[in-house]
Design an enzyme around this catalytic site. Structure first.
Site, PDB file in Angstrom:
ATOM      1  N   SER A   1      -3.303  -3.285  -0.587  1.00 50.71           N
ATOM      2  CA  SER A   1      -2.228  -4.020   0.066  1.00 50.71           C
ATOM      3  C   SER A   1      -2.710  -5.416   0.420  1.00 50.71           C
ATOM      4  O   SER A   1      -3.731  -5.573   1.101  1.00 50.71           O
ATOM      5  CB  SER A   1      -1.818  -3.272   1.340  1.00 50.71           C
ATOM      6  OG  SER A   1      -0.836  -4.003   2.021  1.00 50.71           O
ATOM      7  N   GLY A   2      -1.987  -6.444  -0.039  1.00 50.90           N
ATOM      8  CA  GLY A   2      -2.448  -7.825   0.109  1.00 50.90           C
ATOM      9  C   GLY A   2      -2.608  -8.315   1.539  1.00 50.90           C
ATOM     10  O   GLY A   2      -3.553  -9.031   1.852  1.00 50.90           O
TER      11      GLY A   2
ATOM     12  N   GLY B   1       0.794  -1.217   0.000  1.00 50.24           N
ATOM     13  CA  GLY B   1       0.000   0.000   0.000  1.00 50.24           C
ATOM     14  C   GLY B   1       0.832   1.275   0.000  1.00 50.24           C
ATOM     15  O   GLY B   1       0.539   2.215  -0.753  1.00 50.24           O
ATOM     16  N   SER B   2       1.852   1.316   0.821  1.00 51.29           N
ATOM     17  CA  SER B   2       2.663   2.538   0.908  1.00 51.29           C
ATOM     18  C   SER B   2       3.341   2.832  -0.425  1.00 51.29           C
ATOM     19  O   SER B   2       3.393   3.982  -0.871  1.00 51.29           O
ATOM     20  CB  SER B   2       3.713   2.416   2.010  1.00 51.29           C
ATOM     21  OG  SER B   2       3.087   2.374   3.269  1.00 51.29           O
TER      22      SER B   2
ATOM     23  N   THR C   1      12.485  -8.367 -11.072  1.00 45.31           N
ATOM     24  CA  THR C   1      11.827  -9.664 -11.225  1.00 45.31           C
ATOM     25  C   THR C   1      10.586  -9.730 -10.347  1.00 45.31           C
ATOM     26  O   THR C   1      10.619  -9.339  -9.179  1.00 45.31           O
ATOM     27  CB  THR C   1      12.814 -10.795 -10.850  1.00 45.31           C
ATOM     28  OG1 THR C   1      13.920 -10.697 -11.738  1.00 45.31           O
ATOM     29  CG2 THR C   1      12.169 -12.169 -10.989  1.00 45.31           C
TER      30      THR C   1
ATOM     31  N   CYS D   1       1.366   2.142  13.090  1.00 40.02           N
ATOM     32  CA  CYS D   1       2.420   3.054  12.642  1.00 40.02           C
ATOM     33  C   CYS D   1       2.572   4.209  13.619  1.00 40.02           C
ATOM     34  O   CYS D   1       3.625   4.818  13.697  1.00 40.02           O
ATOM     35  CB  CYS D   1       2.092   3.612  11.269  1.00 40.02           C
ATOM     36  SG  CYS D   1       1.480   2.394  10.130  1.00 40.02           S
TER      37      CYS D   1
ATOM     38  N   ASN E   1      -8.177   3.861   8.414  1.00 43.29           N
ATOM     39  CA  ASN E   1      -7.541   2.715   9.058  1.00 43.29           C
ATOM     40  C   ASN E   1      -7.759   2.673  10.568  1.00 43.29           C
ATOM     41  O   ASN E   1      -7.675   1.620  11.173  1.00 43.29           O
ATOM     42  CB  ASN E   1      -6.052   2.682   8.747  1.00 43.29           C
ATOM     43  CG  ASN E   1      -5.370   4.003   9.012  1.00 43.29           C
ATOM     44  OD1 ASN E   1      -5.854   5.059   8.620  1.00 43.29           O
ATOM     45  ND2 ASN E   1      -4.239   3.962   9.688  1.00 43.29           N
TER      46      ASN E   1
END
Lengths: 408, 139
Positions: free
Chosen positions: A202-203, A73-74, A240, A327, A154
């Site tokens: 973001s996963g 996400g960031s 990659t 955070c 969030n």
């Protein structure tokens, strides 16, 4: 009462699900080829990534060519905002609109751009934690390059009127980015219907591994390359591919978006039960709108209690939660999100965020409600602030944002 | 937050929590705006701290440093209590994360503030003995 272990910090991160792990497993050892290689092991993985991109796109109502895999996400936020800023500065557009309670990935990026000649408007947030689309419309100027408003907050879980903001931006011809890190899998997203030009996700917030995310960039928008090098991600983000992560992300986003209404229907009553139950404790307040919020988010402030000690006591009882965002916890300032909705420092210090997912049960909610009053009482009994509050008749003002003395 | 086992022990099972009625010295430091308030109560007989209790609003480290500070001065002479430093409190807790060092400073100041109050109640100017204790910031 038997101790339970309850993970109530989904807004921070989630575990990789079994289905995601199973989907990823072959790509660690068997299908380890570099997607850029010409032999079958490479070509198979190139196809796997093409397939994953299409699956992610489908979950957002996007075209596969519009999905760019990132590390999270960031990174997506940074790329979207700096990329648009860089692109449009050349056309004399050096104004950005965002909100006061964005994630730091957005806020600090905007602050960085301010140091480089950009002007940023930080829209104030309502007491309920919402942005009014009219505010956005009023703030847009001739030289506005980008509007960046988060989909769901969030910390307090409030869901912004994204489609309305998207419509405003489209009408005014301004690009619209949304940080949807907390929203994916919790609300229905359709980037086309909602007029979203750029979207970050973001996963690891929805059971994919950490270190993989994506940026949706609407067709027709060309951002400068994020990483120069090889031709991966259409040459935009060289390096990659994180094949295992990308495969995991595709599986996770499909699972997370498969049945959002059912998830909302299951979690909303549990959320409301927690809110009602916790608010029975004296001198507490709900942070953020009660209705326009994620089904798995509860955020409550406790007067006379400091957030970290509340978390440590909860952890002692097996409950893992957060105070403000993870955070924020390294710093000593109270959360900028809670300050943005008008809380005084004293009230903001004592906040608790519970964020949960599909595995959360009625028994979990009951356990939290059984344990919390005792913890609050214990911490208050040893709090000199609580003592002063009791002695001097200090109490909440009418909107419960700050503490006032009797008669004030 | 990487807290030592000792910090966690003093947080979960804080020693000497509470108040002393008619205490000989009471000190309060910190403020609610910063998120830390420590209040220290002393019973002093013949230059010895015979009892010591505390109340703290604050993080895990704030509670643990207050608790440890009371343990370190209880039963000791005023002279010993005056020598208590924040680093000694930290050391006794097997260290603190860097962002929490200020809690140990608050604990040292709380002891000094309580001793300042003690001397003031005795009609003795505390400053030559205790030194200057930072005033509580008004909100």
């Amino acid at each position: 009462m038997e101790k339970r272990i309850i993970y109530a910090d989904h807004a921070a991160t989630t575990a990789v699900s079994d289905a995601v792990l199973q989907a990823m497993m072959p790509y660690f050892q068997t299908n380890f080829g570099n997607p850029s290689s010409i032999y079958s092991k490479g070509r198979e993985n190139e196809r796997a990534i093409i397939d994953a991109r299409a699956r992610v796109a489908r979950c957002l109502g996007a075209d596969p060519k519009e999905i760019f895999f990132t590390a999270g996400g960031s990174e997506s936020d940074n790329w979207a905002i700096k990329g648009v800023a860089d692109k449009l500065a050349a056309k004399g557009k050096k104004h950005i609109i965002t909100s006061a309670f964005e994630h730091h990935a957005v806020l600090h990026t905007c602050e960085f751009l301010e140091k480089h000649g950009f002007e940023v408007t930080y829209l104030p947030v309502s007491a309920d934690g919402l942005i009014d689309p009219q505010q956005v419309a009023d703030a847009i100027r001739e030289d506005t390059a980008l509007v960046s408003i988060m989909y769901a907050n969030n910390e307090i879980g409030t869901i912004q009127p994204i489609a309305e903001i998207g419509a405003v931006c489209k009408a005014k011809g301004v690009l619209f980015h949304t940080d949807a890190v907390q929203a994916v899998g919790n609300v229905e997203i359709d980037v086309k219907a909602q007029n979203i030009d750029l979207l970050s996700l973001s996963g690891h917030k929805f059971h994919a591994p950490k270190g993989v995310g994506a940026l949706y960039i609407r067709r027709g928008i060309t951002l400068p390359n994020l990483i120069h090098g090889g031709g991966q991600e259409s040459g935009k983000r060289a390096g990659t591919e994180n094949v295992t992560g990308i495969i995991g992300l595709a599986q996770a986003i499909e699972d997370a978006t498969a049945n959002i209404p059912a998830k909302i229907a299951k979690l909303t009553p549990l959320r409301d039960k927690l809110i009602d139950g916790i608010l029975k404790i004296a001198d507490t307040r709900l942070n953020g709108s009660r209705t326009q919020r994620l089904a798995g988010n509860v955020n409550i402030s406790f007067v006379g209690i400091e957030g970290e000690s509340l978390l440590l006591m909860l952890d002692h009882y097996g409950i893992m939660a957060s105070s403000g965002s993870a955070c924020t916890s390294g710093s000593l300032d109270p959360s900028h999100v809670l300050l943005s909705i008008g809380l005084s420092h004293e009230v903001a210090h004592g906040s608790l965020r519970l964020s949960f997912g599909e595995e959360f049960t009625e028994e979990d909610a009951d356990y939290i409600l059984a344990v919390l009053p005792g913890i609050a009482e214990r911490l208050r009994s040893m709090s000199p602030m609580w003592e002063t509050i009791q002695k001097e008749g200090i109490h909440f003002n009418a909107d419960k944002t700050k503490l006032i003395k009797e008669g004030e | 937050m990487n807290y030592s086992e000792k910090v966690m022990d003093h947080f979960i099972n804080p020693r000497n929590v509470g108040e002393i009625k008619n205490a000989d010295g009471i000190g309060e430091v910190g403020n609610a705006k910063c998120g830390d308030i420590m209040k220290m109560y002393l019973r002093i007989e013949d230059e010895t701290i015979t009892d010591c209790k505390f109340k703290t609003f604050g993080c895990g480290a704030a509670v643990a440093t207050s608790s440890m500070a009371t343990e370190m001065i209880k039963g000791r002479s005023i002279d010993d209590a005056l020598k208590l430093t924040n680093s000694a409190v930290m050391e006794a807790l097997d260290g603190l994360p860097p962002v929490k060092v200020h809690c140990s400073v608050l604990a040292e100041q709380a002891v000094k503030a309580a001793l300042t109050d003690y001397y003031q109640k005795q009609g003795i100017d505390p400053e030559p003995i205790v030194g200057k204790v930072p005033e509580m910031e008004e909100e």
